[in-house]
Design a protein around this motif. Structure first.
Motif: not given
Length: 302
Positions: A45-53, A57-60, A129-140, A142-144
């Motif tokens: 489980l890899v922590p993203s730099l994106e937070s949930r609360g 957010l932990e990624l597989d 432009g309508t995708r549920a997972v954005t490039m900003a999400n994925r950037r965070l 990768a940095l995580g």
């Protein structure tokens, strides 16, 4: 959460039977490492730099350990819009093949899943432009992943790489563009970057200042993520930060595979929106791109 657990259980079973091996478990790993069957990559489980609360957010992820002792370079493999799995829910052959190829060089590999933790299985049929997972999400993400790798005792934090395909290739560009505040602030920074047939439009328009040397690998027949913006990105790079680009004649999106070229009518994006896109392998481009990728990475890992 139940769906995620079922998927991971199935993946571990499938990976245990797969011919690809992950080597011995590292001597010391972060607390997020979970046990895997002998001979299989380790589920992490890899922590993203994106937070949930209040929590990240932990990624597989799937961790392939390089053979040998000591600290080794490590690469993050970033999937395209279809995610890192095949239709049977197993880690896709592209991911397993590249993990094995890179392990042979003596490098650790982390395959990162940006979709499952967010309740998605694919983005290809969603309009940009309508995708549920954005490039900003994925950037965070990768940095995580880079930060996670840098904490490992078996990883050389000075030799980290981001490598991605299609939407994952676009993530490589976004996560290495120093004009983004989160990229400029993040540590560690990668040693090298590789992007197979990325969408280059967004970072071209924004202005691209790479945090590391970049190798672009594009197909000139690509009608999903066209080569022209990537060529422009390389042409506009300053002499102090050149971008290497290899262009393959007659190669469509996904050229580094053995799949026949087909037209995907379910993809709403591309050069001709609504008309579908072509996807499939090109034997010459497949071989040439992998040879170039390995040469570039070996140059940068010195």
């Amino acid at each position: 959460m139940a769906r995620r657990c079922r998927r991971l259980a199935g993946l571990l079973c499938a990976l245990a039977l797969a011919p690809m091996t992950g080597g011995a478990a590292p001597a010391a790993t972060p607390a997020s490492t979970k046990a895997a069957a002998p001979g299989a990559p380790v589920q992490v489980l890899v922590p993203s730099l994106e937070s949930r609360g209040a929590r990240p957010l932990e990624l597989d992820g799937f961790w392939f350990t390089a053979p040998g002792e000591g600290r080794r370079p490590a690469l993050v493999l970033l999937h395209g819009c279809g995610g890192p799995y095949d239709r049977q829910g197993r880690l896709a052959s592209r991911m397993r093949h590249y993990a094995g190829l890179l392990r042979e060089q003596g490098w650790h590999v982390l395959v990162l899943d940006s979709l499952t933790a967010r309740g998605e299985s694919e983005l290809c049929t969603q309009r940009i432009g309508t995708r549920a997972v954005t490039m900003a999400n994925r950037r965070l993400d990768a940095l995580g992943a880079l930060a996670w790798l840098a904490q490992r005792e078996d990883v050389d934090a000075d030799r980290l790489v981001l490598l991605g395909w299609s939407n994952g290739g676009s993530t490589v560009l976004s996560a290495s563009n120093l004009t983004h505040d989160d990229v400029a602030a993040a540590r560690p920074r990668p040693r090298a970057l590789v992007a197979f047939y990325p969408g280059c439009d967004a970072e071209l328009k924004r202005g691209y200042r790479p945090s590391a040397p970049l190798q672009l690998l594009v197909g000139l027949a690509d009608d999903w993520t066209p080569a022209a913006p990537c060529v422009a990105l390389a042409d506009r790079a300053p002499a102090s930060a050149p971008i290497a680009i290899e262009r393959y004649e007659g190669a469509y999106h996904g050229f580094d595979s053995t799949a026949p070229v087909t037209r995907r009518k379910d993809v709403p994006n591309g050069v001709h929106p609504g008309q579908g896109v072509h996807v499939g392998g090109n034997a010459a481009a497949e071989q040439a791109s992998r040879t170039r990728m390995l040469a570039f990475l070996n140059e940068q890992m010195r």
